[in-house]
Design a protein around this motif. Structure first.
Motif, PDB file in Angstrom:
ATOM      1  N   TYR A  14     -81.103  24.879  -0.632  1.00 38.97           N
ATOM      2  CA  TYR A  14     -82.695  25.611  -0.601  1.00 38.97           C
ATOM      3  C   TYR A  14     -82.670  27.085  -0.446  1.00 38.97           C
ATOM      4  CZ  TYR A  14     -83.707  20.520   0.474  1.00 38.97           C
ATOM      5  OH  TYR A  14     -83.676  19.302   0.422  1.00 38.97           O
TER       6      TYR A  14
ATOM      7  N   GLY B 235     -80.708  25.448  -5.627  1.00 44.70           N
ATOM      8  CA  GLY B 235     -80.745  24.259  -6.111  1.00 44.70           C
ATOM      9  C   GLY B 235     -81.668  23.361  -5.965  1.00 44.70           C
ATOM     10  N   ALA B 236     -82.689  23.489  -4.900  1.00 45.73           N
ATOM     11  CA  ALA B 236     -83.697  22.786  -4.882  1.00 45.73           C
ATOM     12  C   ALA B 236     -84.967  23.303  -4.456  1.00 45.73           C
ATOM     13  CB  ALA B 236     -83.469  21.495  -4.146  1.00 45.73           C
TER      14      ALA B 236
ATOM     15  N   ASN C 160     -86.121  27.168 -10.375  1.00 48.21           N
ATOM     16  CA  ASN C 160     -85.192  26.166  -9.689  1.00 48.21           C
ATOM     17  C   ASN C 160     -85.426  24.880 -10.441  1.00 48.21           C
ATOM     18  OD1 ASN C 160     -85.207  27.588  -6.965  1.00 48.21           O
ATOM     19  ND2 ASN C 160     -87.336  27.815  -7.193  1.00 48.21           N
TER      20      ASN C 160
ATOM     21  N   GLY D 202     -83.210  21.445 -12.068  1.00 46.79           N
ATOM     22  CA  GLY D 202     -82.152  20.504 -11.771  1.00 46.79           C
ATOM     23  C   GLY D 202     -82.845  19.018 -12.146  1.00 46.79           C
TER      24      GLY D 202
ATOM     25  N   SER E   7     -85.059  18.821  -8.755  1.00 49.50           N
ATOM     26  CA  SER E   7     -85.254  20.035  -8.234  1.00 49.50           C
ATOM     27  C   SER E   7     -86.808  20.192  -8.380  1.00 49.50           C
ATOM     28  CB  SER E   7     -84.490  21.062  -8.916  1.00 49.50           C
ATOM     29  OG  SER E   7     -84.624  22.420  -8.150  1.00 49.50           O
TER      30      SER E   7
ATOM     31  N   ASN F  65     -89.889  25.889 -12.958  1.00 48.80           N
ATOM     32  CA  ASN F  65     -89.324  24.724 -12.107  1.00 48.80           C
ATOM     33  C   ASN F  65     -89.270  23.692 -12.486  1.00 48.80           C
ATOM     34  OD1 ASN F  65     -88.944  26.576  -9.469  1.00 48.80           O
ATOM     35  ND2 ASN F  65     -91.238  26.647 -10.073  1.00 48.80           N
TER      36      ASN F  65
END
Length: 410
Positions: A206, A227-228, A248, A250, A253, A274
């Motif tokens: 984070y 990462g998140a 951000n 993923g 994520s 994101n």
């Protein structure tokens, strides 16, 4: 008699001027190590550390002093453990380059740890090759600013956080750059803190992570490519103003995760590119105002138990899904937002669409139930079911409607 009194007064003034003395540390000086300088210093003295490399660790500051590096002297901990520990009030640490903090699986070694201290200042430090960077433990009324923290974290289990607060109150964290650590900034049981103008990027987990921390303000920070993104859990009376949450990405994520958050304000922020702009779960009485949601997978994903939230004056621009919602119960208000996907009209020219906008799409409902269907996102089939949902809404929440969508971007 008057002349004698004047002479005594002058002498007293001169000696009081020398009460806060200076201690010089350099490689060729009588005091050639920082430890020697700390031992030699008296309360309220200033220690000047000249340029050079000092291979030291486990330095303990147990008296109120100011430790200043000139031309960024290097303190090399040689990976042997913690480097500086402050256990006194009224300590300032300024202008040092600290490297090679030891890694441990049983102890949280830090470049600099502040323990049960008040009125401390940590500024202008450069920290590299670290485990934890700056660790505040049961400390309060301090400032941490203008520091640069650069980690080389590879795995979460073997890395620490850039700036960590634990049971610490009334702390200002401003103008820091944190990158490549586990969590950029981590707070636990940290109340009445101010986090401003920091850049937290490229961290494993984070950019910012806080739990059980109330009455905190987060303003003008950038959280990018973590990462998140940012995780906010089990807290209340939070203000997040004018921050940027960007890139951000993923499979799990988001820009911002809100879990069990109550009575908060999310205002003036930018959520751009994101996977999920904001993921909300079990959070109530939050005002979302004047935020920009741009090119996200999901702008806002609302899970269960989210009530009495207000979404007003926000821009929803070119997101794959504006709102995802998995509950039939809804008393949240959506009004006066701009939606780039809105295709209504404004015949009376009052700036508001004459046709209400339903931000939850049928395909969003399908993806919630069966995530694999996301591969159909750009297909003709999705255009058809979206059109059918406009004609006859069936699956989307009946009362989740923006009755006055804006015709122009805020």
């Amino acid at each position: 008699m008057n002349i004698s009194l004047k002479i005594v007064s002058i002498v007293l003034l001169v000696f009081s001027g020398f009460a806060n003395a200076s201690v010089i540390v350099c490689k060729s000086c009588e005091l050639s190590t920082i430890k020697q300088g700390i031992d030699a210093a008296k309360e309220n003295d200033t220690i000047f550390v000249k340029k050079g490399t000092y291979k030291e660790h486990n330095l303990v500051i147990d008296k109120p002093i100011t430790l200043i590096g000139q031309d960024y002297p290097v303190i090399d901990g040689e990976s042997k453990g913690e480097i500086i520990r402050v256990i006194s009030d009224n300590v300032t640490v300024d202008g040092l380059f600290i490297i090679n903090v030891g890694t441990s699986y049983t102890e949280d070694y830090a470049a600099i740890r502040i323990v049960k201290s008040k009125h401390f200042v940590i500024k202008n430090l450069v920290l590299e090759k670290l485990f934890f960077g700056i660790y505040l433990e049961k400390s309060s009324f301090g400032k941490v600013y203008h520091n640069k923290i650069i980690g080389d974290a590879k795995e979460e289990y073997s890395s620490g956080n850039g700036i960590q607060l634990w049971y610490s109150q009334n702390v200002e964290i401003e103008n820091n750059i944190i990158t490549r650590v586990r969590d950029g900034i981590y707070l636990e049981f940290a109340n009445n803190c101010s986090i401003k103008n920091n850049i937290s990027s490229d961290n494993l987990r984070y950019g910012l992570h806080f739990m059980f921390s109330n009455d905190d303000n987060y303003e003008h920070n950038t959280f990018e490519n973590n990462g998140a993104g940012v995780a906010v859990m089990f807290s209340k009376q939070i203000k997040m103003l004018d921050n940027t949450f960007k890139k951000n990405w993923g499979t799990a994520s988001y820009g911002l995760l809100l879990k069990e958050i109550n009575d908060a304000e999310i205002i003036g922020n930018t959520f751009e590119e994101n996977t999920i702009g904001i993921h909300i779960e079990g959070s109530n009485r939050i005002r979302y105002d004047n935020n920009d949601f741009i090119n996200n997978g999901w702008a806002i994903k609302v899970r269960g138990a989210c009530y009495t939230n207000t979404f007003v004056n926000n821009n929803f621009l070119y997101n794959s899904f504006d709102i995802s919602y998995n509950s039939n119960l809804n008393d949240n208000e959506f009004s006066n937002n701009y939606w780039s996907n809105y295709t209504g009209y404004d015949l009376d020219k009052d700036g508001f669409g004459d046709v209400p906008y339903r931000p939850v799409k049928l395909f969003s409902y399908v993806v919630n139930r069966t995530p694999e269907t996301i591969i159909l996102l750009r297909s003709l089939f999705i255009d058809i079911i979206d059109f059918s949902e406009k004609v006859s809404p069936v699956f989307t929440p009946e009362n989740l409607i923006d009755h006055q969508p804006l015709m122009h971007k805020i």
